[in-house]
Design an enzyme around this catalytic site. Sequence first.
Site, PDB file in Angstrom:
ATOM      1  CG  HIS A 141      -2.118  -1.004   1.254  1.00  0.00           C
ATOM      2  ND1 HIS A 141      -3.216  -1.054   0.244  1.00  0.00           N
ATOM      3  CD2 HIS A 141      -2.257  -2.128   1.771  1.00  0.00           C
ATOM      4  CE1 HIS A 141      -3.823  -2.047   0.237  1.00  0.00           C
ATOM      5  NE2 HIS A 141      -3.401  -2.755   1.485  1.00  0.00           N
ATOM      6  CG  ASP A 162      -7.262  -5.575   4.058  1.00  0.00           C
ATOM      7  OD1 ASP A 162      -7.955  -5.109   3.338  1.00  0.00           O
ATOM      8  OD2 ASP A 162      -6.044  -5.166   4.040  1.00  0.00           O
ATOM      9  NE  ARG A 187       1.746  -4.752   3.723  1.00  0.00           N
ATOM     10  CZ  ARG A 187       0.519  -4.294   4.397  1.00  0.00           C
ATOM     11  NH1 ARG A 187      -0.194  -4.928   4.798  1.00  0.00           N
ATOM     12  NH2 ARG A 187       0.296  -2.999   4.150  1.00  0.00           N
ATOM     13  CG  ASP A 228      18.555 -13.026  -5.930  1.00  0.00           C
ATOM     14  OD1 ASP A 228      18.795 -13.907  -4.971  1.00  0.00           O
ATOM     15  OD2 ASP A 228      18.405 -13.057  -6.957  1.00  0.00           O
ATOM     16  CD  GLU A 279      -4.655  -8.996   4.713  1.00  0.00           C
ATOM     17  OE1 GLU A 279      -4.654  -7.830   4.965  1.00  0.00           O
ATOM     18  OE2 GLU A 279      -3.717  -9.222   3.687  1.00  0.00           O
TER      19      GLU A 279
END
Length: 256
Positions: free
Chosen positions: A50, A179, A75, A89, A153
Amino acid sequence: MRTDLPANSFKSRLQAGNPLIGFWLTTASPTSTEIAAGAGFDWLLIDMEHSPNELPDIGHHLRAAEGGVAEPIVRVPWNEPVLVKRLLDMGARTLLFPYVQSAEEARQAVAATRYPPHGIRGLSGLSRANRYGRVPDYFGRAVDEICVLVQVETRRGLDAIEDIAAIDGVDGLFIGPADLSADFGKAGKWREPEIWSAIIDGGRRIKTAGKAAGFLSASEADCRDVIAAGFTFVAVGIDAGILARQTDALVKAYKG
């Protein structure tokens, strides 16, 4: 020349079960990351779901966090293995996967962080994660320092907590209150008795399953309540929220 593979102390401390206090970063500012990293938090969440953070931005955030004491968690925007491979990586080693609703989705998240034959992560011998090829036996040791967190969620996700927690490689389950409240049909109202009871019960079930429970709220009452209920990794603030509320307060103080 550095050839060490730094230990992920967040992962080991998560397994110990003591509360770990975190902070959410959404402004896409490495300077904010650098400031928060040195504040004394146990972990920071660098958001891609977000927030306007893209892949190159994450490298700047990770470097900004190196001088602090907090473990940077990224996230990911979705449970998508190609992006996960590139983040790993780049040196991200603790990832939060949003919107996980089943054991199979949790298994896919874990597989994206493991090399074959245990997963599908592709090999790169010259990445930031292995100090550009300077870490001996990185491919055999990387998994020890990778931490996988999945976000529950929805009501379907809550129902599947035990199945998700049973997946080998899942280190923690994070209950997303916003959520979840929307899935209950009451967006933003997670302190409604039915929803809050489901959150607290979900944390108890996660703990009973032997995994760490996580949570985020800008409300001190929310955070203290979930910590008292046994949640392990709890984010207690958001950079954009603090900036917005404090600038509002300054304007009110001088122009109100």
